[in-house]
Design a protein around this motif. Structure first.
Motif, short mmCIF file in Angstrom:
data_model
loop_
_atom_site.label_atom_id
_atom_site.label_comp_id
_atom_site.label_asym_id
_atom_site.label_seq_id
_atom_site.Cartn_x
_atom_site.Cartn_y
_atom_site.Cartn_z
N VAL A 63 0.68 1.30 -3.15
CA VAL A 63 1.62 1.62 -2.17
C VAL A 63 1.61 0.44 -0.89
N GLU A 64 0.43 -0.06 -0.71
CA GLU A 64 0.19 -1.12 0.10
C GLU A 64 0.75 -2.42 -0.28
N THR A 65 0.78 -2.34 -1.74
CA THR A 65 1.04 -3.82 -2.31
C THR A 65 2.57 -3.97 -2.65
N PHE A 66 3.24 -2.68 -2.74
CA PHE A 66 4.59 -2.88 -3.11
C PHE A 66 5.39 -1.87 -1.66
N ARG A 67 4.78 -1.79 -0.46
CA ARG A 67 5.81 -1.05 0.29
C ARG A 67 6.77 -1.80 0.86
N ASN A 68 6.85 -3.27 0.87
CA ASN A 68 8.10 -4.10 1.32
C ASN A 68 8.78 -4.46 0.19
N ALA A 69 8.62 -4.07 -1.18
CA ALA A 69 9.45 -4.46 -2.30
C ALA A 69 10.68 -3.83 -2.28
N GLU A 70 11.56 -4.57 -2.52
CA GLU A 70 13.26 -3.85 -2.51
C GLU A 70 13.22 -3.11 -3.91
N THR A 71 13.01 -3.96 -5.09
CA THR A 71 13.15 -3.41 -6.22
C THR A 71 12.14 -3.66 -7.24
N ILE A 72 11.36 -2.55 -7.73
CA ILE A 72 10.24 -2.83 -8.49
C ILE A 72 10.40 -2.66 -10.00
N CYS A 73 10.10 -3.38 -10.67
CA CYS A 73 10.22 -3.39 -12.28
C CYS A 73 8.78 -3.25 -12.95
N ILE A 74 8.93 -2.03 -13.68
CA ILE A 74 7.58 -1.77 -14.42
C ILE A 74 7.83 -1.73 -15.96
N PRO A 75 7.36 -2.78 -16.87
CA PRO A 75 7.70 -2.67 -18.19
C PRO A 75 6.47 -1.58 -18.88
N SER A 76 6.35 -0.39 -18.22
CA SER A 76 5.40 0.67 -19.00
C SER A 76 5.81 1.98 -18.62
N SER A 77 6.65 2.65 -19.49
CA SER A 77 7.10 3.78 -19.03
C SER A 77 5.89 5.00 -18.70
N SER A 78 4.78 4.96 -19.12
CA SER A 78 3.82 5.87 -18.61
C SER A 78 3.09 5.48 -17.36
N CYS A 79 3.07 4.25 -16.92
CA CYS A 79 2.80 4.09 -15.49
C CYS A 79 3.81 4.51 -14.50
N VAL A 80 4.95 4.41 -14.93
CA VAL A 80 6.07 4.81 -14.12
C VAL A 80 6.10 6.30 -13.95
N ALA A 81 5.80 6.97 -15.12
CA ALA A 81 5.55 8.46 -15.03
C ALA A 81 4.64 8.75 -14.19
N MET A 82 3.55 8.15 -14.05
CA MET A 82 2.31 8.42 -13.42
C MET A 82 2.57 8.58 -12.05
N ILE A 83 3.35 7.28 -11.61
CA ILE A 83 3.88 7.05 -10.28
C ILE A 83 4.85 8.22 -9.86
N ARG A 84 5.78 8.42 -10.35
CA ARG A 84 6.78 9.38 -10.35
C ARG A 84 6.39 10.69 -10.37
N ASP A 85 5.77 11.15 -11.30
CA ASP A 85 5.21 12.44 -11.34
C ASP A 85 3.97 12.91 -10.63
N HIS A 86 3.07 11.94 -10.39
CA HIS A 86 1.76 12.40 -9.77
C HIS A 86 1.54 11.82 -8.40
N TYR A 87 2.02 10.76 -8.15
CA TYR A 87 1.83 10.11 -6.68
C TYR A 87 2.29 11.26 -5.61
N PRO A 88 3.57 11.68 -5.71
CA PRO A 88 3.99 12.82 -4.67
C PRO A 88 2.94 13.69 -4.29
N LYS A 89 2.39 14.28 -5.66
CA LYS A 89 1.54 15.44 -5.32
C LYS A 89 0.07 15.02 -4.84
N MET A 90 -0.16 13.90 -5.21
CA MET A 90 -1.56 13.34 -4.90
C MET A 90 -1.51 12.91 -3.28
N ALA A 91 -0.44 12.41 -3.02
CA ALA A 91 -0.39 12.12 -1.64
C ALA A 91 -0.50 13.27 -0.65
N GLU A 92 0.33 14.43 -1.26
CA GLU A 92 0.41 15.55 -0.31
C GLU A 92 -1.02 16.20 -0.14
#
Lengths: 245, 474
Positions: A63-92
């Motif tokens: 989050v610190e590294t990418f907080r100011n990024a406009e558009t983030i590209c990730i060439p790995s669907s499993s890492c994107v799934a980790m971020i999208r599916d689990h980050y919100p719950k982890m943060a909460e």
């Protein structure tokens, strides 16, 4: 457009050619690529293996590294799934309301490579040339996690010279599953054997996917058996333009 | 307390059990064939249902709501069931449930019982308990009968003999029924089963069943089945004893509208089960004179108390997650060491035990997500698996894996350390490279190189390439 690349830890270390291809492809399409050196790992391996405590600081770092990024590209669907599916719950669960807000604000700017190309940039033909017989393996996270649907295939179909052949049982896991491949090595091997049979039956020379993790697993088996089939990340196919660069 | 899930407390780890099963070529072929057939049938009847996703949402909502108010619905059910002439017995654990059932059978002087397929009875180990009390249980579900006559164990929650093909079933029947000339066509086998079972149906006066749904509003017990053996067991005996987990209750009769669409399509790929029985209390001159229901906890309230995993109790035992699971596909159900196999078994068994046993099960998954996709009541099995892995890690003492994982996390927390580790790895890997590939790694990583080559780390990482490019671009 300025696109910030999260290469992911294992691509950075083991598959630099995938990252180089993403950079070449996006630059060829007229975009500026930025790579923040403070990035390391999204925390997926730790999270999925049960080390959720260890994954939390890695999320904060992302989050610190990418907080100011406009558009983030990730060439790995499993890492994107980790971020999208689990980050919100982890943060909460962390009880840090500011962190939860930042994660929520960041998510709409996170794109898996084929999402970026098709949804954000509205492209299917990226000007690639790849004269090989290729089959596409739909990784579990791309298929069921991100629901990428036919995005990768739409991009592949527009590649000039490609001979695209369909893989049977495309929705079946290759048996990688991160630490599963080591913790349950034998069962994983049985799953891999079935996947390799399907890949071989296509007569393809190359098996591609949007995740190098599955490809490392599939190629590991294909190479051990000397099948004469190799694996190539989708980014590398899309970056090829016949110039030999 | 004596919470028991079959014999899972003494079962070997998944990894160990899987090893032997992977060598059983016949079993693997049977499992692949059977799960392919059911999965294909399911795909057809789910595909024709335009509102399938809405139905899943509704099924999940009904279960979530019920579990939130479980205490009220159970009491409402007890009241309605009792008012209709039935008797409710509450059982904290497996031993108590067995004591109650054995007591009821003895009270009626029974030496034999006929059983409808009930996984819950296998969970509590009812058959061994009955046998210990000198009571012979006869399984009347075809698959359960195959398992019982073959002195085998169930490998699937809906199709317990899925790991046997018809030639193997013929052998079991020929031996157990003393029919050396029995053929192996389906009609030969079902005719033999029918002759064998009819005699039991007519003779045995006590029936034991499970339940698919307990309807709080009416006190009705709903049982669905395909063979008609259930209908026989519900109508012919004088005494009927049902055993059901407390999570089987649903609030209203109308909720069956959702559940009876979800269950058969998911379980057997049928639009509707051939037999749907709803049994409410006792009726003069029709069916059993006495109807007892044992409501079983056996660890369920503990599962319910954990908000992160209580959705496990949504399960309606359709088995769709087993049929679609690529891990189950390779090993079959016996590897799970529990009567609850497959993805649902991997989350249910350890939780019922309070995580005391079966700790290898949450790792028996590649987290591919196929189970979640097919689950008719939307149990996010991969998420629960990961949660349970977290609990196991929390409670374990330091070991090679935990030390390595913590060290790696420390490396990942700093880009400088990460870069240093990349450089170190590049040097450290040299002893393992032969002919340009890594083919033999020590320790746990040897499980990788047993069947897979590994490409060595390249001489330049992506970030090094990037830095070099930035430099040359000035």
């Amino acid at each position: 457009m300025q696109i910030t690349l999260f290469i992911t830890c294992y691509n950075d270390t083991l598959f630099p050619e995938t990252g180089i291809s993403v950079v070449r492809l996006l630059e060829r399409l007229g975009h500026e690529v930025v790579f923040p050196l403070a990035q390391t790992c999204c925390g997926q391996m730790h999270y999925n293996t049960g080390y959720q405590q260890e994954a939390l600081p890695l999320m904060r770092q992302f989050v610190e590294t990418f907080r100011n990024a406009e558009t983030i590209c990730i060439p790995s669907s499993s890492c994107v799934a980790m971020i999208r599916d689990h980050y919100p719950k982890m943060a909460e669960a962390s009880g840090d309301a500011a962190l939860a807000e930042e994660v929520a604000a960041l998510l709409p700017r996170v794109f898996e490579l084929t999402e970026l190309l098709t949804d954000k940039l509205g492209l299917e033909d990226v000007g690639a040339y790849y004269p090989h017989r290729v089959t596409y393996h739909a990784s579990c996270h791309s298929l069921r996690g991100l629901q990428l649907g036919d995005r990768p295939l739409r991009l592949l179909r527009k590649v000039r010279g490609i001979d695209l052949v369909e893989l049977a049982n495309i929705d079946q896991c290759c048996g990688f599953g991160g630490t599963f491949a080591v913790k349950n090595g034998e069962v994983s091997a049985a799953m891999l054997a079935e996947k390799m049979r399907c890949v071989e039956n296509t007569g393809a020379e190359i098996c591609t996917a949007v995740d190098n993790s599955c490809l490392m697993h599939i190629f590991g088996g294909l190479h051990r058996q000397r099948t004469g089939i190799r694996t190539v990340h989708l980014a590398e196919i899309l970056a090829s333009d016949g110039s030999g660069a | 307390m004596s919470i028991r899930v079959g014999e899972s407390a003494s079962a070997p780890s998944f990894q160990q059990a899987a090893l032997a099963l992977l060598d059983d070529t016949q079993l693997r072929r049977n499992v692949r064939h059977a799960t392919d057939v059911i999965t294909r049938k399911r795909g057809l009847v789910v595909g024709e249902q335009a509102d399938w996703q809405a139905l899943r949402d509704a099924g999940s909502a009904i279960k979530r709501h019920t579990l939130r108010h479980l205490d009220e619905y159970l009491l409402q059910f007890e009241q309605a069931f009792t008012a209709a002439g039935g008797h409710v017995h509450w059982a904290t654990d497996a031993d108590e449930a067995n004591r109650i059932i054995v007591g009821l059978v003895k009270q009626h002087g029974g030496k034999e019982v006929i059983k409808i397929k009930t996984m819950t009875s296998d969970e509590i180990g009812l058959n061994p308990a009955l046998e210990a009390a000198g009571i012979h249980p006869h399984e009347t579900d075809l698959a359960d009968m195959i398992v019982q006559l073959g002195a085998d164990k169930p490998s699937h929650i809906v199709v317990p003999a899925l790991h046997k093909n018809r030639q193997q079933v013929r052998e079991i029947f020929a031996r157990a029924m003393n029919l050396p000339d029995l053929g192996d066509r389906p009609e030969d086998l079902t005719a033999a089963a029918r002759r064998y079972l009819r005699e039991k149906f007519l003779k045995v006066k006590i029936g034991v069943s499970g339940a698919n749904f307990l309807i709080a509003e009416t006190g009705g017990v709903c049982i669905v089945e395909s063979e008609g053996n259930g209908r026989m067991c519900l109508t012919l005996p004088e005494v009927l004893v049902a055993v059901a987990g407390i999570e089987k209750v649903i609030p209203r009769f109308a909720d069956l509208e959702v559940m009876l669409q979800l269950l058969p399509r998911s379980a057997t790929g049928e639009r509707m089960n051939p037999y749907n029985s709803i049994w409410t209390g006792v009726h003069e001159g029709d069916g059993p004179r006495e109807f007892h229901l044992v409501l079983l906890d056996n660890g369920r309230t503990k599962v319910l108390a954990n908000p992160e995993a209580r959705e496990t109790l949504h399960c309606i035992r359709c088995g769709a997650c087993l049929n679609t699971c690529p891990v189950y596909r390779q090993t079959g159900g016996h590897a799970y060491g529990s009567i609850y196999a497959g993805p649902i078994g991997a989350i249910l068994t350890p939780q019922l035990h309070g995580m005391q046993h079966s700790q290898s099960l949450p790792y028996a998954s590649s987290l591919c997500g196929a189970c979640y996709e097919v689950c008719p009541v939307k149990i996010n099995i991969p998420e629960v698996l990961v949660h349970l892995r977290g609990k196991i890690v929390e409670e374990q003492s330091a070991n090679v894996e935990s030390v390595a994982m913590k060290a790696m996390a420390m490396v990942f927390r700093s880009p400088r350390r990460f870069e240093a580790a990349q450089r170190l790895g590049r040097i450290g890997q040299w002893p393992f490279i032969s002919g340009g590939w890594i083919r033999n790694l020590p320790g746990m990583l040897g499980n990788w190189t047993a069947v897979r080559d590994l490409k060595p780390m390249p001489q330049q990482s992506f970030r090094e390439w990037w830095k070099q490019r930035e430099k040359s671009n000035g």
